[in-house]
Design a protein around this motif. Structure first.
Motif, PDB file in Angstrom:
ATOM      1  N   ILE A  35     -12.205   4.304   9.143  1.00 20.42           N
ATOM      2  CA  ILE A  35     -11.192   3.319   9.693  1.00 20.42           C
ATOM      3  C   ILE A  35     -10.093   3.033   8.551  1.00 20.42           C
ATOM      4  O   ILE A  35      -9.035   2.982   8.692  1.00 20.42           O
ATOM      5  CB  ILE A  35     -11.895   2.039  10.211  1.00 20.42           C
ATOM      6  N   ARG A  36     -10.823   2.728   7.304  1.00 22.58           N
ATOM      7  CA  ARG A  36      -9.779   2.455   6.191  1.00 22.58           C
ATOM      8  C   ARG A  36      -8.897   3.595   5.761  1.00 22.58           C
ATOM      9  O   ARG A  36      -7.874   3.485   5.409  1.00 22.58           O
ATOM     10  CB  ARG A  36     -10.933   2.080   4.815  1.00 22.58           C
ATOM     11  N   CYS A  37      -9.503   4.776   5.835  1.00 16.26           N
ATOM     12  CA  CYS A  37      -8.803   6.139   5.581  1.00 16.26           C
ATOM     13  C   CYS A  37      -7.598   6.273   6.534  1.00 16.26           C
ATOM     14  O   CYS A  37      -6.615   6.523   6.479  1.00 16.26           O
ATOM     15  CB  CYS A  37      -9.818   7.276   5.389  1.00 16.26           C
ATOM     16  N   VAL A  38      -7.904   5.996   7.735  1.00 19.68           N
ATOM     17  CA  VAL A  38      -7.010   5.970   8.823  1.00 19.68           C
ATOM     18  C   VAL A  38      -5.767   4.939   8.703  1.00 19.68           C
ATOM     19  O   VAL A  38      -4.562   5.270   8.800  1.00 19.68           O
ATOM     20  CB  VAL A  38      -7.574   6.038  10.385  1.00 19.68           C
ATOM     21  N   LEU A  39      -6.173   3.900   8.239  1.00 18.89           N
ATOM     22  CA  LEU A  39      -5.211   2.859   8.063  1.00 18.89           C
ATOM     23  C   LEU A  39      -4.135   3.007   6.837  1.00 18.89           C
ATOM     24  O   LEU A  39      -2.985   2.819   6.914  1.00 18.89           O
ATOM     25  CB  LEU A  39      -5.921   1.476   7.877  1.00 18.89           C
ATOM     26  N   MET A  40      -4.884   3.770   5.828  1.00 19.99           N
ATOM     27  CA  MET A  40      -4.280   3.858   4.472  1.00 19.99           C
ATOM     28  C   MET A  40      -3.098   5.061   4.947  1.00 19.99           C
ATOM     29  O   MET A  40      -1.919   5.057   4.445  1.00 19.99           O
ATOM     30  CB  MET A  40      -4.960   4.167   3.310  1.00 19.99           C
ATOM     31  N   LEU A  41      -3.924   6.141   5.573  1.00 15.74           N
ATOM     32  CA  LEU A  41      -2.933   7.515   5.823  1.00 15.74           C
ATOM     33  C   LEU A  41      -1.554   6.979   6.941  1.00 15.74           C
ATOM     34  O   LEU A  41      -0.627   7.395   6.540  1.00 15.74           O
ATOM     35  CB  LEU A  41      -3.643   8.524   6.321  1.00 15.74           C
ATOM     36  N   THR A  42      -1.904   6.166   7.811  1.00 18.07           N
ATOM     37  CA  THR A  42      -1.103   5.889   8.644  1.00 18.07           C
ATOM     38  C   THR A  42      -0.006   5.042   8.012  1.00 18.07           C
ATOM     39  O   THR A  42       1.432   5.051   8.251  1.00 18.07           O
ATOM     40  CB  THR A  42      -1.622   4.867   9.821  1.00 18.07           C
ATOM     41  N   ALA A  43      -0.059   3.915   7.133  1.00 15.20           N
ATOM     42  CA  ALA A  43       0.636   3.406   6.345  1.00 15.20           C
ATOM     43  C   ALA A  43       1.623   4.240   5.373  1.00 15.20           C
ATOM     44  O   ALA A  43       2.803   4.085   5.543  1.00 15.20           O
ATOM     45  CB  ALA A  43       0.135   1.985   5.713  1.00 15.20           C
ATOM     46  N   ALA A  44       0.865   5.047   4.734  1.00 18.23           N
ATOM     47  CA  ALA A  44       1.709   6.034   3.892  1.00 18.23           C
ATOM     48  C   ALA A  44       2.786   6.829   4.698  1.00 18.23           C
ATOM     49  O   ALA A  44       3.713   7.052   4.085  1.00 18.23           O
ATOM     50  CB  ALA A  44       0.728   6.917   3.120  1.00 18.23           C
ATOM     51  N   CYS A  45       2.329   7.523   5.842  1.00 15.55           N
ATOM     52  CA  CYS A  45       3.063   8.230   6.512  1.00 15.55           C
ATOM     53  C   CYS A  45       4.149   7.693   7.198  1.00 15.55           C
ATOM     54  O   CYS A  45       5.378   7.880   7.231  1.00 15.55           O
ATOM     55  CB  CYS A  45       2.260   9.042   7.601  1.00 15.55           C
ATOM     56  N   CYS A  46       4.044   6.301   7.776  1.00 18.99           N
ATOM     57  CA  CYS A  46       4.954   5.715   8.357  1.00 18.99           C
ATOM     58  C   CYS A  46       5.883   5.190   7.415  1.00 18.99           C
ATOM     59  O   CYS A  46       7.003   5.156   7.827  1.00 18.99           O
ATOM     60  CB  CYS A  46       4.293   4.161   9.166  1.00 18.99           C
ATOM     61  N   TRP A  47       5.564   4.592   6.149  1.00 23.57           N
ATOM     62  CA  TRP A  47       6.478   4.245   5.377  1.00 23.57           C
ATOM     63  C   TRP A  47       7.263   5.455   4.430  1.00 23.57           C
ATOM     64  O   TRP A  47       8.562   5.270   4.431  1.00 23.57           O
ATOM     65  CB  TRP A  47       5.810   3.427   4.065  1.00 23.57           C
ATOM     66  N   LEU A  48       6.776   6.719   4.471  1.00 20.38           N
ATOM     67  CA  LEU A  48       7.485   7.725   4.042  1.00 20.38           C
ATOM     68  C   LEU A  48       8.440   8.334   5.029  1.00 20.38           C
ATOM     69  O   LEU A  48       9.654   8.668   4.747  1.00 20.38           O
ATOM     70  CB  LEU A  48       6.584   8.771   3.771  1.00 20.38           C
ATOM     71  N   PHE A  49       8.032   8.089   6.503  1.00 25.17           N
ATOM     72  CA  PHE A  49       8.936   8.430   7.414  1.00 25.17           C
ATOM     73  C   PHE A  49      10.035   7.764   7.484  1.00 25.17           C
ATOM     74  O   PHE A  49      11.167   7.932   7.813  1.00 25.17           O
ATOM     75  CB  PHE A  49       8.130   8.406   8.801  1.00 25.17           C
ATOM     76  N   TRP A  50      10.025   6.265   7.480  1.00 29.19           N
ATOM     77  CA  TRP A  50      10.841   5.549   7.379  1.00 29.19           C
ATOM     78  C   TRP A  50      11.910   5.504   6.245  1.00 29.19           C
ATOM     79  O   TRP A  50      13.184   5.340   6.464  1.00 29.19           O
ATOM     80  CB  TRP A  50      10.407   3.753   7.432  1.00 29.19           C
TER      81      TRP A  50
END
Length: 85
Positions: A35-50
């Motif tokens: 769950i921690r890994c998914v949250l960190m990867l989600t945040a990194a990918c969403c920030w990079l996409f934005w």
């Protein structure tokens, strides 16, 4: 036109909170690390996409399509002669 400070700061803080703050609050269990890994990867990918979308607006590859009479009117108002090719 350049990057404004507030949107970059705001969204970096928002996705930083998701990527750093949310993993701290995950419940104990067998899948806590996943769950921690998914949250960190989600945040990194969403920030990079934005960030890529935001920066792409600073220097767009495709500009507005103007009609010939509009270009002539702009040229006259700016005191520039439009040369016919």
């Amino acid at each position: 036109m350049g990057a404004a400070f507030f949107p970059v700061f705001f969204f970096t803080g928002l996705w930083g909170a998701v990527g750093i703050g949310m993993p701290i609050m995950t419940p104990k269990g067998p899948h806590q690390n996943l769950i921690r890994c998914v949250l960190m990867l989600t945040a990194a990918c969403c920030w990079l996409f934005w960030l890529c979308c935001y920066m792409a607006q600073m220097n767009p590859l495709i500009g507005p399509k103007l009609k010939r009479d509009v270009v002539a009117m702009i040229g006259r108002s700016w005191n520039n002669e439009i040369l016919e090719h």
